[in-house]
Design an enzyme around this catalytic site. Structure first.
Site, PDB file in Angstrom:
ATOM      1  N   ASP A   1       1.977   5.998  -5.182  1.00 41.22           N
ATOM      2  CA  ASP A   1       1.611   6.351  -3.803  1.00 41.22           C
ATOM      3  C   ASP A   1       2.514   5.549  -2.854  1.00 41.22           C
ATOM      4  O   ASP A   1       2.985   4.472  -3.207  1.00 41.22           O
ATOM      5  CB  ASP A   1       0.141   5.949  -3.591  1.00 41.22           C
ATOM      6  CG  ASP A   1      -0.397   6.407  -2.242  1.00 41.22           C
ATOM      7  OD1 ASP A   1      -1.191   7.349  -2.209  1.00 41.22           O
ATOM      8  OD2 ASP A   1       0.010   5.816  -1.220  1.00 41.22           O
TER       9      ASP A   1
ATOM     10  N   ASP B   1      -9.823  11.301  15.413  1.00 41.57           N
ATOM     11  CA  ASP B   1      -9.213  10.043  14.983  1.00 41.57           C
ATOM     12  C   ASP B   1      -7.816  10.363  14.465  1.00 41.57           C
ATOM     13  O   ASP B   1      -7.671  10.863  13.340  1.00 41.57           O
ATOM     14  CB  ASP B   1     -10.054   9.386  13.880  1.00 41.57           C
ATOM     15  CG  ASP B   1      -9.370   8.123  13.356  1.00 41.57           C
ATOM     16  OD1 ASP B   1     -10.012   7.344  12.631  1.00 41.57           O
ATOM     17  OD2 ASP B   1      -8.172   7.926  13.675  1.00 41.57           O
TER      18      ASP B   1
ATOM     19  N   HIS C   1      -7.077   1.673  -1.863  1.00 44.94           N
ATOM     20  CA  HIS C   1      -7.176   0.689  -0.775  1.00 44.94           C
ATOM     21  C   HIS C   1      -8.553   0.031  -0.703  1.00 44.94           C
ATOM     22  O   HIS C   1      -8.702  -1.004  -0.052  1.00 44.94           O
ATOM     23  CB  HIS C   1      -6.893   1.347   0.582  1.00 44.94           C
ATOM     24  CG  HIS C   1      -5.517   1.877   0.711  1.00 44.94           C
ATOM     25  ND1 HIS C   1      -4.379   1.099   0.598  1.00 44.94           N
ATOM     26  CD2 HIS C   1      -5.072   3.143   0.910  1.00 44.94           C
ATOM     27  CE1 HIS C   1      -3.309   1.849   0.759  1.00 44.94           C
ATOM     28  NE2 HIS C   1      -3.686   3.082   0.945  1.00 44.94           N
TER      29      HIS C   1
ATOM     30  N   HIS D   1       1.774   4.051  -0.199  1.00 46.73           N
ATOM     31  CA  HIS D   1       1.094   2.895   0.413  1.00 46.73           C
ATOM     32  C   HIS D   1       0.751   1.869  -0.675  1.00 46.73           C
ATOM     33  O   HIS D   1       0.548   2.236  -1.833  1.00 46.73           O
ATOM     34  CB  HIS D   1      -0.207   3.330   1.096  1.00 46.73           C
ATOM     35  CG  HIS D   1      -0.020   4.323   2.195  1.00 46.73           C
ATOM     36  ND1 HIS D   1      -0.121   5.681   1.997  1.00 46.73           N
ATOM     37  CD2 HIS D   1       0.281   4.160   3.503  1.00 46.73           C
ATOM     38  CE1 HIS D   1       0.084   6.313   3.134  1.00 46.73           C
ATOM     39  NE2 HIS D   1       0.335   5.424   4.069  1.00 46.73           N
TER      40      HIS D   1
HETATM   41  C1  LIG Z   1      -4.681   6.903  -0.233  1.00 50.97           C
HETATM   42  C2  LIG Z   1      -3.613   6.552   0.781  1.00 50.97           C
HETATM   43  O1  LIG Z   1      -2.824   5.477   0.295  1.00 50.97           O
HETATM   44  O2  LIG Z   1      -2.721   7.635   0.944  1.00 50.97           O
HETATM   45  N1  LIG Z   1      -4.229   6.199   2.048  1.00 50.97           N
HETATM   46  C3  LIG Z   1      -3.312   6.016   3.181  1.00 50.97           C
HETATM   47  C4  LIG Z   1      -4.027   5.478   4.413  1.00 50.97           C
HETATM   48  C5  LIG Z   1      -3.093   5.457   5.596  1.00 50.97           C
HETATM   49  C6  LIG Z   1      -3.759   4.842   6.810  1.00 50.97           C
HETATM   50  N2  LIG Z   1      -3.057   5.187   8.041  1.00 50.97           N
HETATM   51  C7  LIG Z   1      -1.881   4.377   8.325  1.00 50.97           C
HETATM   52  C8  LIG Z   1      -1.471   4.542   9.789  1.00 50.97           C
HETATM   53  C9  LIG Z   1       0.038   4.375   9.910  1.00 50.97           C
HETATM   54  N3  LIG Z   1       0.681   5.642   9.808  1.00 50.97           N
HETATM   55 ZN   LIG Z   2      -0.909   6.711   0.351  1.00 48.50          ZN
END
Ligand SMILES: CC(O)(O)NCCCCNCCCN
Ligand SMILES: [Zn+2]
Length: 680
Positions: free
Chosen positions: A174, A22, A137, A176
């Site tokens: 973070d 994945d 998330h 994100h």
């Molecule tokens: C804990 C966290 O905030 O780092 N999780 C990040 C999840 C990223 C999901 N993929 C995105 C695909 C686009 N590059």
């Molecule tokens: Zn992140």
């Protein structure tokens, strides 16, 4: 005051991984925890922490932020074989399951709760939980973005329920958006959620409209959700500090939390494949430092993301080393925030101005401009698209895919070692004044010779003064000398004449740049103002009369330094940006006679300024005003300043003069900028 930093980690949380192909999830690997913990051990930082064991969270604790059906569903995953795990995973986005991930997710929550227990009961002052799976998330009934249970959201609810926390601040650095946290506290005014995140006008994951700056919370929670979207990649140290100075810290001090969580994701650091940002690992030392005087220092850092194993490990060490109280590193050359960051800062301040009195008069009125998504659409729809034709069907909103091109090797300098001098705080006190415990009374190796005495008497004492004054001045220069050789970190001196002492120290300092913070009645000695290497920030009630130079900055408060809310805004929005940009080698904090700064605020100032000049702060107090000695010494020793309590609005006329000063100075001092320069 409680000292001690907890470190909560267990290698059991490394015992799950991706079992199939994945490309989205392959970056979330066990090595993230391994390299972070190993770096803490190798640097000696782990041994300096209080090691607290993890535990499994109970069902009741998990249900603080998740639904029963979700928990029951996750409970079944340990017994699933591969196909079932893959099918179960398909129900959620950008996450994977493993037979041991439920166990690890319970440990991640339990580790976070252990941290909360030890901080809230005062066994330690602060701490870090090194956990995976991350949490911010995950939502009530959904796993998402590598997260299974929302560690920090659960812990915030737990702190309110079991530790009577009234106001909880969550700082999510973070890269994100922790939408799971935002949803959990959407209408809850007791939890202030702040997040910056890569957004690129909604074209970056998780591509949510509600990640934009205009999601402020709802109902009673309106104003208690602060989003700062990054609409470009490449954000750096100056952008991060500008958001702290001009958005987060003013609101956080007004909110006055009794507990601070950091959703400490380090994918916002340089080299990260997700973030594509430019901030260097040492910036997390400063971000941590700037949060450590909230909530009486009760800060719980919880690992979220971070996928470049080198910058992750370095950033974790920078964060823990600051929690331990070590001197802050010298920040890399700082400039102003970039234009895109300034637009985000401006938008966040404008949309929140009606909720936060610190922004009331400052942030410009918010014109009803389209959200960033519509703006992007308008650009695409109206003009020639990137392919040269009409850019395809603009209505069909397709977030542009970030091509997985070969990552070129990004390199950055390893953070410099941060060496704590053997002696932290030295005090120069008249014999009659007793030395607070923990500090050392300063006495130089040897006294001044006759030549030295003559020089000091001639330059500073107008020949007439008694021997004791000569000795005192000599001791001051000796103390300064040991600080500048990094044998002593900081100091406090009670002097008969603050002006003369400040004049001596600025001229005797070997530093190329000295920051003098003058809290109260002037005048600041002309010799200091004319001294090119000294930046003077003078906070006072009097309208400044002398012409302002680039290096003499008077900040006027109608009610003077006794106006705590006003001084806090001046410190966060003006003094700190100036200080960080100036990058002094020495910070002098002068308290002239009759200074009105209240005890708690004085201690905040003493603590916050230690983020500059590798912690070389020298505080000058008037000899006959010994009241602040104890709290100043406490701050210099690294105790967290006491919380100021919720702040009232600074006076509108004061804010007006601050903004006038900002406009006048921001060309020379771009870190003062809070809004993008007018579009030409
Ligand atoms: C804990 C966290 O905030 O780092 N999780 C990040 C999840 C990223 C999901 N993929 C995105 C695909 C686009 N590059
Ligand atoms: Zn992140």
């Amino acid at each position: 005051m409680k000292m001690g930093t907890a470190l909560i980690y267990d290698e059991e949380m490394t015992k799950y991984k991706l079992l199939w192909v994945d490309p989205v999830c392959k970056i979330e690997v066990p090595e993230r925890l391994i390299v972070s913990y190993e770096a803490l051990v190798k640097s000696g930082l782990a041994d300096r922490c209080v090691s607290i064991p993890v535990r499994e969270a109970t069902d009741a604790e998990i249900l603080l932020a998740h639904s029963e059906e979700y928990l029951e569903a996750v409970k079944k995953t340990p017994f699933m074989h591969l196909e079932e795990l893959m099918t179960f995973t398909q129900k959620y986005g950008d996450v994977y399951f493993h037979p041991n991930i439920y166990h690890c997710a319970k440990l991640a929550v339990g580790a976070t709760l252990q941290l909360v227990d030890n901080v809230m009961t005062g066994k330690v002052r602060n701490g870090m939980a090194l956990v995976r799976p991350p949490g911010h998330h995950s939502q009530s009934s959904a796993a998402n973005g590598f997260c299974v249970f929302n560690n920090v959201a659960i812990a915030a609810q737990y702190a309110k329920k079991h530790h009577k926390a009234k106001r909880v601040l969550i700082v999510d650095w973070d890269v994100h958006h922790g939408q799971g946290v935002q949803y959990c506290f959407e209408d809850d005014p007791s939890v202030l959620y702040f997040s910056w995140h890569r957004y690129e006008h909604q074209s970056f994951w998780p591509n949510l409209r509600e990640s934009d700056f205009d999601s402020v919370g709802s109902g009673k929670g309106a104003g208690f959700n602060v989003n700062v979207p990054w609409n470009k990649v490449g954000m750096g140290n100056s952008d991060y500090l500008a958001v702290f100075f001009h958005v987060l810290l003013p609101v956080a001090y007004e909110f006055s939390p009794d507990l601070v969580f950091i959703c400490a994701g380090f994918d916002s650091a340089i080299g990260d494949p997700e973030g594509h940002m430019s901030a260097t690992p040492d910036i997390f030392a400063h971000l941590t430092h700037l949060l450590m005087n909230l909530a009486d220092g009760k800060v719980c850092a919880v690992l979220e993301g971070g996928y470049n194993l080198t910058s992750l490990a370095q950033s974790v060490c920078q964060t823990v080393q600051t929690l331990l109280g070590d001197p802050a590193p010298r920040p890399a050359q700082l400039g102003g925030a970039c234009e895109s960051a300034l637009e985000s800062i401006h938008s966040a301040r404008a949309i929140h101005k009606k909720y936060w009195s610190c922004l009331q008069h400052a942030a410009a009125p918010f014109p009803e401009e389209p959200s960033s998504k519509n703006r992007r659409l308008a650009q695409q729809g109206g003009s020639q698209g990137p392919e040269g034709d009409a850019g395809g069907d603009a209505q069909k909103e397709e977030p542009e895919k970030v091509e997985e091109k070969e990552e070129e090797e990004i390199v950055w300098p390893e953070p410099l070692r941060r060496v704590a001098p053997s002696l932290r705080s030295a005090l120069l006190l008249p014999d009659a004044v007793e030395c607070p415990d923990g500090c050392a009374r300063f006495s130089p190796a040897h006294g001044p010779g006759p030549l030295e005495r003559a020089r000091l008497r001639k330059s500073y004492l107008k020949e007439s003064e008694d021997e004791a004054s000569v000795t005192l001045l000599y001791n001051l220069t000796a103390l300064l000398g040991q600080m500048e050789k990094n044998e002593i970190r900081n100091g406090l001196a009670l002097v008969p004449d603050v002006s003369m002492a400040a004049t001596l120290l600025t001229s005797a300092s070997l530093s190329k740049r000295v920051l003098l913070v003058w809290m109260g009645e002037g005048p600041v000695p002309a010799q200091i103002i004319e001294d090119e290497k000294t930046l003077v920030v003078h906070i006072d009630s009097m309208e400044p009369h002398e012409a302002q130079s680039k290096y003499y900055i008077p900040i006027t408060l109608k009610k003077g330094c006794g106006d705590t809310a006003g001084v806090v805004q001046a410190v966060l929005g003006l003094l700190l940006p100036l200080g960080y940009q100036y990058e002094p080698g020495l910070v002098l904090l002068a308290r002239p006679p009759g200074c009105q700064v209240k005890g708690g605020l004085w201690q905040q100032l003493t603590c916050l300024l230690q983020g500059l000049a590798l912690g070389h702060t020298l505080v000058l107090l008037q000899e006959n005003e010994t009241a602040p000695v104890g709290i100043t010494a406490s701050g210099l020793l690294g105790n967290a300043a006491l919380s100021l309590g919720p702040l009232v609005a600074p006076g509108p006329e004061d804010v007006g003069s601050f903004e006038g000063l900002r406009l006048r100075l921001q060309t020379d001092w771009p870190l003062l900028q809070t809004t993008a320069p007018e579009k030409r």
